[in-house]
Scaffold this motif. Structure first.
Motif, PDB file in Angstrom:
ATOM      1  N   ARG A 209       0.835  -1.198   0.000  1.00 48.62           N
ATOM      2  CA  ARG A 209       0.000   0.000   0.000  1.00 48.62           C
ATOM      3  C   ARG A 209       0.869   1.247   0.000  1.00 48.62           C
ATOM      4  O   ARG A 209       1.913   1.285   0.664  1.00 48.62           O
ATOM      5  N   LEU A 210       0.400   2.265  -0.745  1.00 47.16           N
ATOM      6  CA  LEU A 210       1.041   3.574  -0.744  1.00 47.16           C
ATOM      7  C   LEU A 210       0.016   4.597  -0.265  1.00 47.16           C
ATOM      8  O   LEU A 210      -1.099   4.654  -0.788  1.00 47.16           O
ATOM      9  N   SER A 211       0.406   5.377   0.710  1.00 50.24           N
ATOM     10  CA  SER A 211      -0.499   6.415   1.239  1.00 50.24           C
ATOM     11  C   SER A 211       0.190   7.767   1.168  1.00 50.24           C
ATOM     12  O   SER A 211       1.417   7.866   1.176  1.00 50.24           O
ATOM     13  N   VAL A 212      -0.642   8.809   1.074  1.00 53.86           N
ATOM     14  CA  VAL A 212      -0.145  10.183   0.997  1.00 53.86           C
ATOM     15  C   VAL A 212      -0.753  10.963   2.156  1.00 53.86           C
ATOM     16  O   VAL A 212      -1.954  10.884   2.412  1.00 53.86           O
ATOM     17  N   SER A 213       0.092  11.702   2.830  1.00 49.68           N
ATOM     18  CA  SER A 213      -0.362  12.538   3.937  1.00 49.68           C
ATOM     19  C   SER A 213       0.046  13.987   3.663  1.00 49.68           C
ATOM     20  O   SER A 213       1.218  14.239   3.349  1.00 49.68           O
ATOM     21  N   TYR A 244       8.207   5.256  -6.839  1.00 48.34           N
ATOM     22  CA  TYR A 244       8.324   5.586  -8.252  1.00 48.34           C
ATOM     23  C   TYR A 244       7.264   6.621  -8.625  1.00 48.34           C
ATOM     24  O   TYR A 244       6.159   6.634  -8.071  1.00 48.34           O
ATOM     25  N   LYS A 245       7.628   7.484  -9.582  1.00 47.64           N
ATOM     26  CA  LYS A 245       6.688   8.462 -10.159  1.00 47.64           C
ATOM     27  C   LYS A 245       6.737   8.327 -11.675  1.00 47.64           C
ATOM     28  O   LYS A 245       7.790   8.491 -12.285  1.00 47.64           O
ATOM     29  N   ASP A 246       5.584   7.996 -12.245  1.00 54.89           N
ATOM     30  CA  ASP A 246       5.481   7.809 -13.696  1.00 54.89           C
ATOM     31  C   ASP A 246       6.552   6.856 -14.214  1.00 54.89           C
ATOM     32  O   ASP A 246       7.158   7.071 -15.269  1.00 54.89           O
ATOM     33  N   GLY A 247       6.802   5.796 -13.429  1.00 51.30           N
ATOM     34  CA  GLY A 247       7.754   4.779 -13.843  1.00 51.30           C
ATOM     35  C   GLY A 247       9.201   5.109 -13.543  1.00 51.30           C
ATOM     36  O   GLY A 247      10.084   4.273 -13.793  1.00 51.30           O
ATOM     37  N   GLN A 248       9.493   6.283 -12.997  1.00 52.39           N
ATOM     38  CA  GLN A 248      10.863   6.676 -12.695  1.00 52.39           C
ATOM     39  C   GLN A 248      11.098   6.616 -11.184  1.00 52.39           C
ATOM     40  O   GLN A 248      10.249   7.045 -10.392  1.00 52.39           O
ATOM     41  N   LEU A 249      12.273   6.081 -10.791  1.00 52.54           N
ATOM     42  CA  LEU A 249      12.607   5.950  -9.375  1.00 52.54           C
ATOM     43  C   LEU A 249      12.738   7.325  -8.741  1.00 52.54           C
ATOM     44  O   LEU A 249      13.444   8.197  -9.244  1.00 52.54           O
ATOM     45  N   HIS A 265       5.314  18.167  -9.380  1.00 57.98           N
ATOM     46  CA  HIS A 265       5.281  16.910  -8.634  1.00 57.98           C
ATOM     47  C   HIS A 265       4.017  16.101  -8.934  1.00 57.98           C
ATOM     48  O   HIS A 265       3.888  14.977  -8.443  1.00 57.98           O
ATOM     49  N   SER A 266       3.108  16.665  -9.690  1.00 60.12           N
ATOM     50  CA  SER A 266       1.904  15.906 -10.048  1.00 60.12           C
ATOM     51  C   SER A 266       2.287  14.701 -10.900  1.00 60.12           C
ATOM     52  O   SER A 266       3.207  14.760 -11.721  1.00 60.12           O
ATOM     53  N   GLY A 267       1.587  13.593 -10.705  1.00 63.72           N
ATOM     54  CA  GLY A 267       1.856  12.388 -11.480  1.00 63.72           C
ATOM     55  C   GLY A 267       1.271  11.169 -10.800  1.00 63.72           C
ATOM     56  O   GLY A 267       0.569  11.256  -9.792  1.00 63.72           O
ATOM     57  N   ARG A 268       1.607  10.009 -11.349  1.00 65.30           N
ATOM     58  CA  ARG A 268       1.116   8.733 -10.832  1.00 65.30           C
ATOM     59  C   ARG A 268       2.253   8.065 -10.043  1.00 65.30           C
ATOM     60  O   ARG A 268       3.311   7.775 -10.601  1.00 65.30           O
ATOM     61  N   TYR A 269       1.982   7.836  -8.759  1.00 70.03           N
ATOM     62  CA  TYR A 269       2.988   7.284  -7.858  1.00 70.03           C
ATOM     63  C   TYR A 269       2.607   5.847  -7.470  1.00 70.03           C
ATOM     64  O   TYR A 269       1.426   5.516  -7.350  1.00 70.03           O
ATOM     65  N   TYR A 270       3.637   5.037  -7.259  1.00 71.30           N
ATOM     66  CA  TYR A 270       3.459   3.704  -6.687  1.00 71.30           C
ATOM     67  C   TYR A 270       4.761   3.311  -5.998  1.00 71.30           C
ATOM     68  O   TYR A 270       5.822   3.917  -6.242  1.00 71.30           O
ATOM     69  N   CYS A 271       4.678   2.313  -5.116  1.00 72.14           N
ATOM     70  CA  CYS A 271       5.886   1.834  -4.450  1.00 72.14           C
ATOM     71  C   CYS A 271       6.034   0.339  -4.670  1.00 72.14           C
ATOM     72  O   CYS A 271       5.065  -0.363  -4.977  1.00 72.14           O
ATOM     73  N   GLN A 272       7.263  -0.122  -4.527  1.00 72.81           N
ATOM     74  CA  GLN A 272       7.590  -1.540  -4.650  1.00 72.81           C
ATOM     75  C   GLN A 272       8.164  -2.038  -3.323  1.00 72.81           C
ATOM     76  O   GLN A 272       8.874  -1.295  -2.638  1.00 72.81           O
ATOM     77  N   ALA A 273       7.838  -3.290  -3.004  1.00 77.83           N
ATOM     78  CA  ALA A 273       8.334  -3.908  -1.778  1.00 77.83           C
ATOM     79  C   ALA A 273       9.061  -5.207  -2.129  1.00 77.83           C
ATOM     80  O   ALA A 273       8.636  -5.936  -3.042  1.00 77.83           O
ATOM     81  N   GLU A 289      -1.513   2.306  -7.834  1.00 81.13           N
ATOM     82  CA  GLU A 289      -1.042   3.652  -8.143  1.00 81.13           C
ATOM     83  C   GLU A 289      -1.935   4.713  -7.499  1.00 81.13           C
ATOM     84  O   GLU A 289      -3.136   4.508  -7.325  1.00 81.13           O
ATOM     85  N   ILE A 290      -1.307   5.815  -7.152  1.00 83.07           N
ATOM     86  CA  ILE A 290      -2.018   6.985  -6.631  1.00 83.07           C
ATOM     87  C   ILE A 290      -1.751   8.145  -7.573  1.00 83.07           C
ATOM     88  O   ILE A 290      -0.590   8.463  -7.865  1.00 83.07           O
ATOM     89  N   ASN A 291      -2.819   8.749  -8.069  1.00 82.57           N
ATOM     90  CA  ASN A 291      -2.691   9.906  -8.953  1.00 82.57           C
ATOM     91  C   ASN A 291      -2.671  11.171  -8.090  1.00 82.57           C
ATOM     92  O   ASN A 291      -3.678  11.547  -7.498  1.00 82.57           O
ATOM     93  N   LEU A 292      -1.505  11.789  -8.016  1.00 84.27           N
ATOM     94  CA  LEU A 292      -1.348  12.992  -7.198  1.00 84.27           C
ATOM     95  C   LEU A 292      -1.553  14.216  -8.077  1.00 84.27           C
ATOM     96  O   LEU A 292      -0.849  14.404  -9.073  1.00 84.27           O
ATOM     97  N   GLU A 293      -2.525  15.034  -7.739  1.00 85.10           N
ATOM     98  CA  GLU A 293      -2.800  16.275  -8.462  1.00 85.10           C
ATOM     99  C   GLU A 293      -2.546  17.446  -7.518  1.00 85.10           C
ATOM    100  O   GLU A 293      -3.267  17.618  -6.537  1.00 85.10           O
ATOM    101  N   VAL A 294      -1.529  18.209  -7.837  1.00 88.29           N
ATOM    102  CA  VAL A 294      -1.202  19.386  -7.039  1.00 88.29           C
ATOM    103  C   VAL A 294      -2.066  20.545  -7.538  1.00 88.29           C
ATOM    104  O   VAL A 294      -2.045  20.892  -8.722  1.00 88.29           O
TER     105      VAL A 294
END
Length: 535
Positions: A209-213, A244-249, A265-273, A289-294
């Motif tokens: 899980r990826l969370s944004v605060s 990762y953001k938009d496939g980039q570390l 910084h807007s984009g699609r974020y995900y994490c790997q474990a 993925e989480i779509n972050l919209e600033v």
């Protein structure tokens, strides 16, 4: 003497009788907390009657074994004939030891020479292997610790539990939910259990899980923290997480903080474990993925004109555009008619400023103001220049040019006409004077001559040759006629006033062959003279 025989009899008789006195035992091994029965058989002479039975336990006292009568948790389950079995309830380790049996008959008493050995053990659970990777096999074994021949309970009758819940099969393929604490018990005495043994099932990260605060709207300039978590065994370490953001570390680690977030910084974020355990051949497990919209106020506001050339009377649209999140919902247009003035004139609203019929007054600097709920921003000023119609300007130019050319042409014609008239006049006077030297009609000094210059082509009517006096005709007329086509011919009309105006006018028209002097007597005579201008 009698007393001696009695003593001999007492000594010899037990030996004789001992052949019929007998107690047999079987050593027992019991599980702590269970109940156990020590099997016992005894015999005596047939004519004896058993009066009492007793069990004793040998305990060491000062280096010497002494027998102590049993009391707690012991119950005689034999009879007064041959069975001397003993039941011990809730066996504990303190119950281990040597047990003796003694009985009395109507004639004698007997104590067993051997003893029954009781061993107290515990149930032991064996999990093989105790640490297993998900998908591999696991087997459970319940061990009593007692020798097989002395343990009264069969392993077939053991039951299994995991964290208090029954386990139906002691052999299975491990799943992550099979992890837990396992123990066994003897069927019918489920309260007596083995010590629990943990089964550790290792598996790849699950439920990454990826969370944004903060979790709400992300506003430009605020701080944001990304956190990655997962269910895994062994747990994922800090270095096992990657963002990762938009496939980039972006970074490694379980958390990533941005102190001042920007629209970039807007984009699609995900994490790997990763914990070095693969799942279906995959070691790096992704989160959703989480779509972050600033969100930010309008910025980089621009104004564009849909037509590069703006002409009077035409239509033009000015379009205001600006990146913003949320999108700009209000646009206001202003015009600065004087670049030196700071005052702005409000000219419209909306993203598009439409001017259906442009006038010269529309010339000026334009800007728009874009606004959303987070703020507003002005665009740079754009100059709008209105040109006059090309058609009317061209018409005016052509008209002016045409008038100028016409005037110039008229002036040239007038100058040319005056020049030709003057030249022809001089020529006519010269020819008239030359032709009047041999006749009486040459006295024309008091007459007024009118000389008219005509175009190079002769006028209609009689040919000029008919009116030429014979004395002026060229003997080489044919040759001259050929060359006269090449020379410029000027016709002049000479009017001579008659000397005697009382003569009738009809005499002039009927004497075309008269002499030069006769013609001079007419009222009004017209003479055409040919003047050849040399080239």
């Amino acid at each position: 003497m009698m007393e001696s025989w009695i003593l001999i009899v007492l000594v010899v008789m037990p030996g004789v009788w001992s052949q019929n006195w007998k107690v047999t035992f079987k050593n027992q091994c019991a599980i702590q907390g269970t109940s156990v029965v020590i099997k016992c058989k005894y015999s005596y002479p047939s004519h004896h009657v058993v009066k009492s039975v007793h069990w004793y336990k040998a305990l060491p006292v000062s280096g010497t074994w002494m027998l102590f009568r049993l009391s707690r948790n012991f119950r005689y389950v034999g009879d007064s004939v041959s069975d001397c079995s003993l039941e011990i309830k809730n066996v504990q380790h303190t119950d281990e030891g040597r047990y003796y049996f003694r009985f009395e008959t109507s004639y004698n008493r007997w104590q067993s020479r051997s003893y029954a050995q009781l061993s107290v053990k515990e149930l032991t659970t064996v999990v093989e292997p105790s640490t297993v990777t998900e998908g591999n096999n696991v087997s459970l074994t319940c061990v009593s610790g007692c020798p097989t021949q002395t343990f009264i309970h069969s392993f077939i009758h053991s039951v299994w539990f995991r964290d208090g819940q029954p386990v139906t099969n002691p052999a299975f393929r491990a799943r992550r939910e099979d992890a837990g604490r396992y123990y066994c018990a003897v069927r019918g005495q489920e309260k007596v259990t083995s010590a629990p043994v943990a089964l550790n099932v290792q598996y790849a990260p699950n439920n990454v899980r990826l969370s944004v605060s903060p979790s709400g709207d992300v506003i430009e300039g605020s701080s944001v923290t990304f956190s990655c978590s997962s269910d895994a065994n062994p747990p994922v370490t800090q270095s096992g997480y990657s963002l990762y953001k938009d496939g980039q570390l972006v970074s490694s680690g379980q958390t990533h903080a941005i102190a001042v977030i920007q629209p970039s910084h807007s984009g699609r974020y995900y994490c790997q474990a990763w914990n070095n355990i693969s799942w279906r051949g995959v070691e790096f497990i992704k989160s959703t993925e989480i779509n972050l919209e600033v969100q930010y106020h309008p910025m980089n506001v621009t104004v564009s004109v849909d037509s590069p050339n703006v002409v009077e009377g035409s239509s033009v649209n000015l379009v205001c555009s600006s990146p913003a999140n949320p999108a700009a919902d209000n646009y206001t247009w202003y015009q600065r008619t004087d670049s030196s003035s700071s005052q702005l004139l409000h000219v419209g609203s909306g993203q598009v400023l439409s001017l259906p019929s442009v006038e010269a007054s529309h010339t000026g600097l334009y800007l728009c103001k874009a606004r959303n709920r987070l703020g507003e921003t002005n665009s740079t000023e754009v100059l709008l220049t209105v040109e006059k119609k090309k058609g009317s300007l061209l018409f005016q130019i052509l008209s002016g040019t045409g008038v100028a050319l016409f005037i110039a042409f008229v002036i040239i014609l007038l100058l040319f006409w005056v020049k030709r008239k003057t030249h022809a006049k001089k020529k006519a006077v010269f020819d008239v004077r030359s032709s009047g030297k041999g006749s009486n009609s040459s006295s024309t000094e008091d007459q007024s001559n009118s000389i008219y210059t005509f175009p190079s082509s002769p006028p209609p009517g009689p040919a000029a040759q008919d009116f030429t006096p014979p004395s002026h005709r060229n003997p080489n007329h044919e040759h001259d006629g050929n060359t006269s086509c090449e020379d410029e011919v000027t016709y002049s009309t000479v009017t001579i006033k008659p000397r005697n105006p009382s003569l009738p006018r009809h005499m002039n028209s009927n004497a075309p062959q008269q002499s030069w002097s006769t013609a001079g007597e007419n009222d009004d005579s017209v003479i055409y003279a040919t003047i050849a201008k040399s080239s």
